[in-house]
Design a protein around this motif. Structure first.
Motif, PDB file in Angstrom:
ATOM      1  N   ILE A  27       0.909  -1.073  -0.080  1.00  0.00           N
ATOM      2  CA  ILE A  27      -0.011  -0.003  -0.042  1.00  0.00           C
ATOM      3  C   ILE A  27       0.741   1.283   0.009  1.00  0.00           C
ATOM      4  O   ILE A  27       1.733   1.320   0.728  1.00  0.00           O
ATOM      5  N   ILE A  28       0.773   2.127  -0.869  1.00  0.00           N
ATOM      6  CA  ILE A  28       1.377   3.386  -0.898  1.00  0.00           C
ATOM      7  C   ILE A  28       0.463   4.420  -0.570  1.00  0.00           C
ATOM      8  O   ILE A  28      -0.982   4.625  -1.155  1.00  0.00           O
ATOM      9  N   PHE A  29       0.559   5.114   0.410  1.00  0.00           N
ATOM     10  CA  PHE A  29      -0.288   6.424   1.228  1.00  0.00           C
ATOM     11  C   PHE A  29       0.640   7.579   0.565  1.00  0.00           C
ATOM     12  O   PHE A  29       1.812   7.857   0.978  1.00  0.00           O
ATOM     13  N   LEU A  30       0.013   8.110  -0.157  1.00  0.00           N
ATOM     14  CA  LEU A  30       0.363   9.583  -0.722  1.00  0.00           C
ATOM     15  C   LEU A  30       0.013  10.833   0.319  1.00  0.00           C
ATOM     16  O   LEU A  30      -1.144  10.946   0.865  1.00  0.00           O
ATOM     17  N   LEU A  31       1.032  11.494   0.997  1.00  0.00           N
ATOM     18  CA  LEU A  31       0.843  12.096   2.167  1.00  0.00           C
ATOM     19  C   LEU A  31       1.315  13.524   1.861  1.00  0.00           C
ATOM     20  O   LEU A  31       2.330  13.641   0.914  1.00  0.00           O
ATOM     21  N   GLY A  32       0.542  14.436   2.078  1.00  0.00           N
ATOM     22  CA  GLY A  32       0.897  15.879   1.833  1.00  0.00           C
ATOM     23  C   GLY A  32      -0.304  16.780   2.292  1.00  0.00           C
ATOM     24  O   GLY A  32      -1.259  16.149   2.580  1.00  0.00           O
ATOM     25  N   TYR A  33      -0.091  18.214   2.583  1.00  0.00           N
ATOM     26  CA  TYR A  33      -1.031  19.129   2.922  1.00  0.00           C
ATOM     27  C   TYR A  33      -1.753  19.510   1.759  1.00  0.00           C
ATOM     28  O   TYR A  33      -1.488  19.231   0.568  1.00  0.00           O
ATOM     29  N   PRO A  34      -2.830  20.170   1.752  1.00  0.00           N
ATOM     30  CA  PRO A  34      -3.710  20.569   0.859  1.00  0.00           C
ATOM     31  C   PRO A  34      -3.028  21.650  -0.045  1.00  0.00           C
ATOM     32  O   PRO A  34      -2.073  22.151   0.201  1.00  0.00           O
ATOM     33  N   ARG A  35      -3.222  21.261  -1.653  1.00  0.00           N
ATOM     34  CA  ARG A  35      -2.464  21.987  -2.564  1.00  0.00           C
ATOM     35  C   ARG A  35      -0.921  21.664  -2.663  1.00  0.00           C
ATOM     36  O   ARG A  35      -0.176  22.329  -3.075  1.00  0.00           O
ATOM     37  N   SER A  36      -0.602  20.369  -2.122  1.00  0.00           N
ATOM     38  CA  SER A  36       0.604  19.850  -2.310  1.00  0.00           C
ATOM     39  C   SER A  36       0.831  19.033  -3.494  1.00  0.00           C
ATOM     40  O   SER A  36       2.038  18.874  -3.868  1.00  0.00           O
ATOM     41  N   GLY A  37      -0.051  18.795  -4.253  1.00  0.00           N
ATOM     42  CA  GLY A  37      -0.226  17.868  -5.345  1.00  0.00           C
ATOM     43  C   GLY A  37      -0.302  16.410  -5.398  1.00  0.00           C
ATOM     44  O   GLY A  37      -0.427  15.761  -6.244  1.00  0.00           O
ATOM     45  N   THR A  38      -0.921  16.098  -4.262  1.00  0.00           N
ATOM     46  CA  THR A  38      -1.242  14.728  -4.107  1.00  0.00           C
ATOM     47  C   THR A  38      -2.343  14.049  -4.862  1.00  0.00           C
ATOM     48  O   THR A  38      -2.368  13.047  -5.609  1.00  0.00           O
ATOM     49  N   SER A  39      -3.356  14.929  -4.979  1.00  0.00           N
ATOM     50  CA  SER A  39      -4.561  14.696  -5.919  1.00  0.00           C
ATOM     51  C   SER A  39      -3.942  14.352  -7.265  1.00  0.00           C
ATOM     52  O   SER A  39      -4.231  13.396  -7.910  1.00  0.00           O
ATOM     53  N   ALA A  40      -3.164  15.345  -7.864  1.00  0.00           N
ATOM     54  CA  ALA A  40      -2.753  15.156  -9.070  1.00  0.00           C
ATOM     55  C   ALA A  40      -1.656  13.871  -9.505  1.00  0.00           C
ATOM     56  O   ALA A  40      -1.904  12.972 -10.318  1.00  0.00           O
TER      57      ALA A  40
END
Length: 149
Positions: free
Chosen positions: A5-18
């Motif tokens: 499992i890879i969890f993409l971690l970052g704060y809002p507007r950091s690019g995780t969604s893209a």
């Protein structure tokens, strides 16, 4: 071999969604919901109804003590396609509790991909203030990197 499992971690507007959208287009990756969908509606907590059931303050309380991690794990497992070698998830508040994610998936090889953007990208935009100031973001990054380099 344990499923990864890879969890993409970052704060809002950091690019995780893209990044989640791009990685989710691979035939080797399983994500929650439609891999062609982009945006916050694709993030696990929104997709599973957790986001709507909480206030913004609860989602960013620092410890996420209110989260039922067993239930979250069970629901994620129901929605992931386990026949694919990589399971991918992106919900920004999870940056506060990487240790809880590891504990929630003891039979998986849990990894984290931490996205960090420069300070200038977090400037106030269209009247939307940055609720996650530099000190708060630094604490979240340190929590992940200190335990899971």
């Amino acid at each position: 071999e344990r499923p990864r499992i890879i969890f993409l971690l970052g704060y809002p507007r950091s690019g995780t969604s893209a990044l989640h959208f791009l990685l989710g287009t691979s035939a080797n990756v399983s994500t929650l919901g439609d891999p062609r969908q982009l945006g916050p509606d694709k993030e696990g907590w929104h997709y599973l109804g957790i986001k709507e059931a909480t206030t913004k303050d609860q989602r960013w309380d620092g410890e996420l003590a209110w989260v039922d991690w067993r239930r979250l794990s069970r629901i994620y497992r129901q929605h992931w396609n386990a026949s694919r070698p990589l399971l991918l998830e992106n919900s920004p508040p999870e940056i506060q509790a990487p240790e809880r994610l590891v504990a929630a998936f003891p039979d998986h090889d849990v990894r984290f991909l931490l996205l960090v953007r420069g300070e200038c990208t977090f400037c106030v935009r269209r009247g939307y203030p940055d609720a996650h100031g530099p000190a708060r973001r630094a604490e979240g990054y340190a929590r992940v990197l200190g335990r899971y380099p």
